[in-house]
Write an enzyme that holds these catalytic residues in place. Structure first.
Site, PDB file in Angstrom:
ATOM      1  N   GLU A   1      -6.250  -1.025  -7.133  1.00  0.00           N
ATOM      2  CA  GLU A   1      -5.359  -0.158  -7.911  1.00  0.00           C
ATOM      3  C   GLU A   1      -4.368  -1.057  -8.658  1.00  0.00           C
ATOM      4  O   GLU A   1      -3.702  -1.894  -8.039  1.00  0.00           O
ATOM      5  CB  GLU A   1      -4.604   0.786  -6.976  1.00  0.00           C
ATOM      6  CG  GLU A   1      -5.523   1.782  -6.312  1.00  0.00           C
ATOM      7  CD  GLU A   1      -4.825   2.655  -5.285  1.00  0.00           C
ATOM      8  OE1 GLU A   1      -5.148   3.838  -5.213  1.00  0.00           O
ATOM      9  OE2 GLU A   1      -3.966   2.146  -4.548  1.00  0.00           O
TER      10      GLU A   1
ATOM     11  N   ASN B   1      -4.983   6.363  -1.486  1.00  0.00           N
ATOM     12  CA  ASN B   1      -4.393   6.890  -0.250  1.00  0.00           C
ATOM     13  C   ASN B   1      -3.900   8.325  -0.441  1.00  0.00           C
ATOM     14  O   ASN B   1      -3.848   9.094   0.517  1.00  0.00           O
ATOM     15  CB  ASN B   1      -3.246   5.994   0.230  1.00  0.00           C
ATOM     16  CG  ASN B   1      -3.769   4.802   1.006  1.00  0.00           C
ATOM     17  OD1 ASN B   1      -4.914   4.801   1.464  1.00  0.00           O
ATOM     18  ND2 ASN B   1      -2.956   3.782   1.139  1.00  0.00           N
TER      19      ASN B   1
ATOM     20  N   HIS C   1      -3.057  -3.401  -5.762  1.00  0.00           N
ATOM     21  CA  HIS C   1      -3.348  -2.962  -4.387  1.00  0.00           C
ATOM     22  C   HIS C   1      -4.837  -3.064  -4.070  1.00  0.00           C
ATOM     23  O   HIS C   1      -5.638  -2.233  -4.520  1.00  0.00           O
ATOM     24  CB  HIS C   1      -2.851  -1.516  -4.205  1.00  0.00           C
ATOM     25  CG  HIS C   1      -3.126  -0.960  -2.845  1.00  0.00           C
ATOM     26  ND1 HIS C   1      -3.514   0.345  -2.621  1.00  0.00           N
ATOM     27  CD2 HIS C   1      -3.089  -1.550  -1.621  1.00  0.00           C
ATOM     28  CE1 HIS C   1      -3.700   0.530  -1.335  1.00  0.00           C
ATOM     29  NE2 HIS C   1      -3.450  -0.602  -0.706  1.00  0.00           N
TER      30      HIS C   1
ATOM     31  N   SER D   1       0.828  -1.206   0.000  1.00  0.00           N
ATOM     32  CA  SER D   1       0.000   0.000   0.000  1.00  0.00           C
ATOM     33  C   SER D   1       0.861   1.254   0.000  1.00  0.00           C
ATOM     34  O   SER D   1       0.348   2.340  -0.224  1.00  0.00           O
ATOM     35  CB  SER D   1      -0.938  -0.002   1.199  1.00  0.00           C
ATOM     36  OG  SER D   1      -0.229  -0.291   2.361  1.00  0.00           O
TER      37      SER D   1
HETATM   38  P1  NAI Z   1      -0.769  -9.715   7.775  1.00  0.00           P
HETATM   39  O1  NAI Z   1       0.223  -9.430   8.842  1.00  0.00           O
HETATM   40  O2  NAI Z   1      -2.183 -10.008   8.149  1.00  0.00           O
HETATM   41  O3  NAI Z   1      -0.238 -10.967   6.913  1.00  0.00           O
HETATM   42  C1  NAI Z   1       1.058 -11.052   6.386  1.00  0.00           C
HETATM   43  C2  NAI Z   1       1.418 -12.530   6.263  1.00  0.00           C
HETATM   44  O4  NAI Z   1       2.639 -12.619   5.523  1.00  0.00           O
HETATM   45  C3  NAI Z   1       1.670 -13.218   7.595  1.00  0.00           C
HETATM   46  O5  NAI Z   1       0.868 -14.377   7.683  1.00  0.00           O
HETATM   47  C4  NAI Z   1       3.158 -13.561   7.564  1.00  0.00           C
HETATM   48  O6  NAI Z   1       3.452 -14.805   8.193  1.00  0.00           O
HETATM   49  C5  NAI Z   1       3.450 -13.639   6.093  1.00  0.00           C
HETATM   50  N1  NAI Z   1       4.824 -13.370   5.721  1.00  0.00           N
HETATM   51  C6  NAI Z   1       5.650 -12.399   6.177  1.00  0.00           C
HETATM   52  N2  NAI Z   1       6.817 -12.447   5.534  1.00  0.00           N
HETATM   53  C7  NAI Z   1       6.756 -13.470   4.634  1.00  0.00           C
HETATM   54  C8  NAI Z   1       7.641 -14.009   3.661  1.00  0.00           C
HETATM   55  N3  NAI Z   1       8.831 -13.469   3.474  1.00  0.00           N
HETATM   56  N4  NAI Z   1       7.218 -15.036   2.915  1.00  0.00           N
HETATM   57  C9  NAI Z   1       6.004 -15.591   3.093  1.00  0.00           C
HETATM   58  N5  NAI Z   1       5.125 -15.107   3.998  1.00  0.00           N
HETATM   59  C10 NAI Z   1       5.480 -14.062   4.755  1.00  0.00           C
HETATM   60  O7  NAI Z   1      -0.663  -8.497   6.750  1.00  0.00           O
HETATM   61  P2  NAI Z   1      -1.798  -7.915   5.773  1.00  0.00           P
HETATM   62  O8  NAI Z   1      -2.604  -6.919   6.501  1.00  0.00           O
HETATM   63  O9  NAI Z   1      -2.477  -9.035   5.093  1.00  0.00           O
HETATM   64  O10 NAI Z   1      -0.888  -7.095   4.735  1.00  0.00           O
HETATM   65  C11 NAI Z   1      -0.126  -7.726   3.756  1.00  0.00           C
HETATM   66  C12 NAI Z   1       0.322  -6.709   2.732  1.00  0.00           C
HETATM   67  O11 NAI Z   1      -0.821  -6.035   2.178  1.00  0.00           O
HETATM   68  C13 NAI Z   1       1.226  -5.603   3.257  1.00  0.00           C
HETATM   69  O12 NAI Z   1       2.126  -5.239   2.250  1.00  0.00           O
HETATM   70  C14 NAI Z   1       0.244  -4.478   3.521  1.00  0.00           C
HETATM   71  O13 NAI Z   1       0.840  -3.208   3.498  1.00  0.00           O
HETATM   72  C15 NAI Z   1      -0.711  -4.649   2.357  1.00  0.00           C
HETATM   73  N6  NAI Z   1      -2.053  -4.093   2.545  1.00  0.00           N
HETATM   74  C16 NAI Z   1      -2.718  -4.249   3.725  1.00  0.00           C
HETATM   75  C17 NAI Z   1      -4.000  -3.746   3.868  1.00  0.00           C
HETATM   76  C18 NAI Z   1      -4.769  -3.910   5.139  1.00  0.00           C
HETATM   77  O14 NAI Z   1      -5.785  -3.228   5.313  1.00  0.00           O
HETATM   78  N7  NAI Z   1      -4.371  -4.790   6.040  1.00  0.00           N
HETATM   79  C19 NAI Z   1      -4.666  -3.007   2.775  1.00  0.00           C
HETATM   80  C20 NAI Z   1      -3.902  -2.978   1.554  1.00  0.00           C
HETATM   81  C21 NAI Z   1      -2.638  -3.467   1.477  1.00  0.00           C
END
Ligand code: NAI
Length: 506
Positions: A153, A191, A141, A120
């Site tokens: 996006e 954003n 995104h 994001s």
């Molecule tokens: P989250 O913390 O819920 O999930 C991330 C997952 O990735 C975890 O299960 C973790 O174990 C895994 N992980 C971390 N490093 C890893 C690797 N090197 N290889 C494989 N798995 C790995 O995070 P979330 O909220 O799902 O966010 C994920 C991405 O999406 C981030 O880049 C975030 O900025 C983006 N994002 C999040 C939004 C939100 O509202 N939560 C909205 C839009 C984008």
């Protein structure tokens, strides 16, 4: 039409599992991976539970359940993703981690496979810079929760192949999501456009103009926002929102339009993060905000007539009707009588400046918002020289028909005018910078942020010329480049064109 056969999703958190559900539901095979095995199982169980409940509620055809679940399979090793032709990364928001993952993926998958990131806030071109074939890297995104937020996006890095963008957009559209194609610029589209709501509300708070609850009530009732900015900060978490503000401000090299609020660090240090910490701008008990009911003021005797500066017949009729309920008279003269409480209706100007310009008597003059909101909630804006008894009379008279009245401190553009003009001006800036064509910007913002109108649609609805007057008044009063008018807005006002009119190359 979708051209991808098998999608690998890496990261099975809130976003990854939602992305998997979306595309499995749209008929595409999806493999779900995470560096933590339990996260994969949890995500699949979560999606199964969600879909079963959707069937129970009649929102999903029972026959669709088994095939949809079958299309979502675990990939317990990264190598298991080798046969995918699209990899969507939704891991931790960290540039080095994403670059390292993309380098590994490039070794695994075919030369034509597309690599997409759900980041994001990180630059897609920067993520792609670690890859051997940056032309196949793009941003994808999504918003949370993915299946319900029907917009994505599609971010074009500097070197991304246009065909990659088209294929991702077609995939998203096929799954029922609006694909907002946008270049790789800070905050991408949504954003970036969102910077005029919460940050301006913090600025209004910092200037002592109104309380968070007042600002929320006024913006919801006057402009139709589904949530107030402070409710939204509490929902998202002030730590998360502030990080976005700092990131966008930094990436635009301290552009004053995006300056974060100095109120925030002390709040973060004190754990006032919002719902998740039990206290933010509101207090939460068992997950519910403790209501902050405004105290009703003591009744006063209304013994003065009122005078109104506006010659607009519709505005005069509205005000006269409320005053009649209160048993108060609205004077008809072009100048106020010697006893009258003077109501002024500034556009962008604060009450003090208007009084200085018009020489109205400061001790009995206050401002009433009639431009953005009057029917659901009224906003009165006194100034430091006003007699408190006359404020009490005005407050009682203007609420005589039962519509709640908010009293705020003197401010250019009250609250609604100021936030509205900021949203429109920023939308114009986004259009000017070719970050999105007008129709794409407005649709993406409505879908992702829930605004009742898009930034440019808001401008055309309220009148671009009036919005320009508000912005110019803010700029004049504060003398800050934060409030300078966007060339897109100025030109369209000068030429009498709608703000939503596209331009070549947009
Ligand atoms: P989250 O913390 O819920 O999930 C991330 C997952 O990735 C975890 O299960 C973790 O174990 C895994 N992980 C971390 N490093 C890893 C690797 N090197 N290889 C494989 N798995 C790995 O995070 P979330 O909220 O799902 O966010 C994920 C991405 O999406 C981030 O880049 C975030 O900025 C983006 N994002 C999040 C939004 C939100 O509202 N939560 C909205 C839009 C984008």
């Amino acid at each position: 039409m979708n051209t991808f056969k098998r999608i690998g999703v890496i990261g099975s958190g809130a976003m990854g599992r939602g992305i998997a559900q979306l595309f499995a539901g749209a008929g595409v095979e999806v493999l779900l991976h995470d560096s933590r095995t339990e996260a994969i199982d949890q995500a699949l169980a979560y999606n199964r539970d969600l879909l079963e409940r959707a069937v129970a509620k009649g929102r999903l055809d029972a026959d669709a359940l088994a095939p949809t679940l079958a299309r979502m399979q675990p990939a317990y090793s990264l190598e298991a993703l080798a046969g995918c032709d699209l990899l969507i990364e939704a891991i931790v928001e960290n540039l080095e981690a994403k670059q390292a993952l993309f380098q590994k993926l490039e070794q695994l998958v075919g030369a034509d496979a597309v690599l997409a990131s759900n980041t994001s806030s990180l630059s897609i071109s920067l993520i792609a810079s670690a890859c051997q074939r940056p032309q196949r890297v793009a941003g994808f995104h999504f918003f949370n929760p993915v299946p319900l937020m029907k917009v994505v996006e599609v971010v074009r890095g500097e070197l991304t192949d246009p065909e990659v963008i088209e294929r991702l957009a077609a995939l998203a559209e096929g799954a029922g999501h609006f694909a907002a194609v946008t270049p790789d610029s800070p905050g991408f589209l949504v954003n970036h456009a969102g910077r005029a709501y919460g940050p301006e509300a913090l600025r209004i708070l910092a200037e002592g103009i109104a309380t968070p609850a007042q600002i929320d009530r006024i913006l919801k009732d006057s402009l139709g926002f589904p949530m107030g900015p402070f409710e939204l900060f509490d929902l998202t978490g002030l730590d998360v929102s502030h990080a976005v503000m700092e990131s966008i401000h930094g990436q635009f090299y301290q552009e004053p339009r995006y300056t974060p609020s100095a109120l925030v660090p002390a709040r973060l240090a004190s754990g006032l993060l919002g719902r998740k910490s039990g206290r933010g701008f509101y207090r939460y008990v068992e997950g519910k905000a403790v209501p902050d009911e405004p105290v009703a003021p003591a009744p006063v005797l209304i013994d003065r007539p009122f005078w109104l500066d506006s010659r607009d017949a519709a505005v005069r009729d509205q005000v006269a009707a409320v005053l009649a309920v209160a048993g108060a008279e609205l004077e008809q003269g072009s100048q106020p009588g010697p006893q009258a409480i003077c109501l002024v209706t500034p556009l962008g100007e604060d009450a003090s400046s208007l009084i200085a310009r018009t020489q109205l008597p400061a001790q009995r003059t206050l401002a009433l918002e009639t431009f953005a909101g009057f029917d659901k909630r009224r906003v009165l804006m006194p100034q430091p020289a006003l007699d408190p008894n006359l404020l009490a009379q005005a407050r009682q008279a203007l609420g005589a028909d039962g519509v709640p009245v908010e009293v705020i401190n003197d401010s250019p553009g009250f609250i609604a005018q100021r936030v509205l003009a900021g949203i429109v001006n920023l939308g114009c800036e986004i259009a000017q910078r070719r970050i999105a064509a007008p129709a794409v910007l407005d649709r993406a913002v409505r879908l992702a942020l829930g605004y009742p109108l898009g930034p440019l649609g808001f401008g055309d609805h309220y009148g671009a010329e009036k919005i320009a007057r508000i912005i110019r008044a803010l700029h004049e009063l504060y003398q800050e480049p934060r409030y300078r008018i966007s060339p897109w807005l100025r030109r369209r006002v000068q030429l009498g064109l709608p703000l939503t009119a596209a331009e070549e190359g947009a």
